[in-house]
Design a protein around this motif. Structure first.
Motif: not given
Length: 157
Positions: A5-18, A143-157
């Motif tokens: 489950c921890l490994e799935l969560r880590r690898v799923y997190g490699a895909y950025p999402t809004g 208004v650019p979107p907020l992104v979630f990637h690798a367990g953290a909120f991120r901004r594009l650009g």
């Protein structure tokens, strides 16, 4: 949580999402959850979806609502994502929102918003896939979107 489950969560997190907020009025008060699983599904009919954990205590308050709002958070709204992702406290404290006549709750300043009804709910693993029919929508091009990637909120650009 198992090692898999921890490994799935880590690898799923490699895909950025809004980051989207799914919200409506429950007993006259706003109730909502943060979701990083928001996905457009169909143009005709207009459908979108999110995945909701079976452990959610908020989704049972919302699922029978006549209308539910989905707001795609803007890059400046990390605080809203954190607030709505919390498991306790008043999730809407300090969050600017509005409701429609039918009870959708929409976050002010969001990158995009959808006014929806639940079309279907499909049990799948430890989540439900909830498909929504879109009745109204809009987006703020500046208004650019907020992104979630690798367990953290991120901004594009």
């Amino acid at each position: 949580m198992t090692t898999l489950c921890l490994e799935l969560r880590r690898v799923y997190g490699a895909y950025p999402t809004g980051v989207a907020v799914v919200a409506g009025l429950a007993g006259g008060r706003p109730a909502g959850i943060a979701a990083s699983s928001f996905v457009p599904v169909s143009l005709d009919p207009p459908l979108v979806s999110v995945c909701v954990a079976h452990t959610s205590t908020t989704w049972p308050l919302l699922r029978d609502s006549p209308r539910i709002g989905i707001s795609v958070l803007g890059a400046h709204q990390e605080h809203v994502g954190r607030r709505l992702g919390a498991r306790t406290g008043d999730r809407f404290a300090g969050v600017a929102w509005r409701s429609t006549a039918d009870g959708s709750v929409l976050i002010e300043g969001a990158s995009a918003w959808y006014d929806c009804t639940v079309e279907q709910q499909v049990r799948s693993g430890d989540h439900d896939i909830v498909v929504f029919r879109v009745h109204d929508l809009d987006a703020a091009a500046d208004v650019p979107p907020l992104v979630f990637h690798a367990g953290a909120f991120r901004r594009l650009g």
